[in-house]
Design an enzyme around this catalytic site. Sequence first.
Site, PDB file in Angstrom:
ATOM      1  N   SER A 135       0.388  -1.282  -0.209  1.00  0.00           N
ATOM      2  CA  SER A 135       0.133   0.447  -0.044  1.00  0.00           C
ATOM      3  C   SER A 135       1.052   0.948  -0.003  1.00  0.00           C
ATOM      4  CB  SER A 135      -1.062  -0.195   1.314  1.00  0.00           C
ATOM      5  OG  SER A 135      -1.528   0.775   1.399  1.00  0.00           O
ATOM      6  N   ARG A 154       0.997   5.892  16.967  1.00  0.00           N
ATOM      7  CA  ARG A 154       0.365   7.224  15.803  1.00  0.00           C
ATOM      8  C   ARG A 154      -0.379   8.527  17.082  1.00  0.00           C
ATOM      9  NH1 ARG A 154      -0.909   7.270  10.612  1.00  0.00           N
ATOM     10  NH2 ARG A 154      -0.146   4.499  10.216  1.00  0.00           N
TER      11      ARG A 154
END
EC number: 5.4.2.3
Length: 525
Positions: A64, A464
């Site tokens: 991806s 994150r």
Amino acid sequence: MDLGAITKYSALHAKPNGLILQYGTAGFRTKAEHLDHVMFRMGLLAVLRSKQTKSTIGVMVTASHNPEEDNGVKLVDPLGEMLAPSWEEHATCLANAEEQDMQRVLIDISEKEAVNLQQDAFVVIGRDTRPSSEKLSQSVIDGVTVLGGQFHDYGLLTTPQLHYMVYCRNTGGRYGKATIEGYYQKLSKAFVELTKQASCSGDEYRSLKVDCANGIGALKLREMEHYFSQGLSVQLFNDGSKGKLNHLCGADFVKSHQKPPQGMEIKSNERCCSFDGDADRIVYYYHDADGHFHLIDGDKIATLISSFLKELLVEIGESLNIGVVQTAYANGSSTRYLEEVMKVPVYCTKTGVKHLHHKAQEFDIGVYFEANGHGTALFSTAVEMKIKQSAEQLEDKKRKAAKMLENIIDLFNQVADRRVISTTNAERQAVTPPGLQEAINDLVKKYKLSRAFVRPSGTEDVVRVYAEADSQESADHLAHEVSLAVFQLAGGIGERPQPGYKAAETTHNINNAFGPGTANEHTVP
């Protein structure tokens, strides 16, 4: 199951000593040179899954939005969905098994899942344009064939195209033809019919600049372009003729850096968008008359789509169960706007398209997008027919300009092992390491209209960090302070996170329904 043949072939795809991988939200991903054994074993697993479901299973070789040097693999279930969670566990167990344990693990999976080993199996395979993908696809084929499965290798495909092929094959062609041409025909027809009903600010001829991330999207969009006939002009940038995959371009770069990709010059109010490396993400953007950059990310796309659908339902007099599914990392003002202004219920799930997709299936109409551009809208068959019939009687809809409150930039904190952080409550609260959530709570209390949370990435070896507050300055400070807490309590490596990040844009919500605010996700080395 010829265990002797499996052992013989497995030795040709030997597992590196000590390598442990986890099947995450998007399958396996790591450096391409470490994946040969994983590909072979996922070929084996795809055959077992096909036998168990009596359906075609897909295997996509891609990483991806990851760098070109990486690669990955994910399995696609019968209705074009992500692999079932119980089989993700099997995938992880099989990929990490030592050579001497391979036979036992395969037998255990077969017994636990009541796999009829005499059942026929069929697997379809696709790959992206990475230099390593063709060889790794052959390793998948080796795994399929040694276990007696049949296969069709589609070669170069986008990830959405492989999902389409799987769904078509398992619905007897009712959804569409399981060919590249069938895919182009179905989508282009839908696009042309939709644009016939859409006003375009007096501009009958549409143009779009597309950043293809130097990936498979360029090849496939170029093939598809002539299906649109007249009325759409597509200009391709970062088409793979030069430049590296996902380097300084692509949806993830644009979203993270809040600016156009390298190699694309845009004038005011030109329509632009970016794919990622396997073309399963899309974000839109433009420059206004003053040269300011505006990003239409997944949160804004979901808001526009659901708002349009809600208005359409009102106009045709239908009362249907519509819902929007987001993650904890969604733009907070988009959630408030949908719930308070549009009166559309919003539901929160864990990060990862598979979680949003499953929740969205509970509604007559389910809309889901992650901020990164993964997403879609789902319709039940009955609803789809009803809307199509009613839409023929409607006048053209006026276009809406959507302006949201917050900006979002990616903030990545590198730690020695991202799995040291575990979460609960749809990833909005940290369970481990001890003391991290308490530290975040104390930091959030310092700022107005604020929230912050952290989670381990499902696709990269990072953590994150998300922070939201009532002003740009407060959001920046909160993001930095939370990143420091992560670095200190979760075993951060490298340099400590530095202050000074600033979002590139401050915008307001649709119809200015709410006051100003800012959200941040930063990238920290």
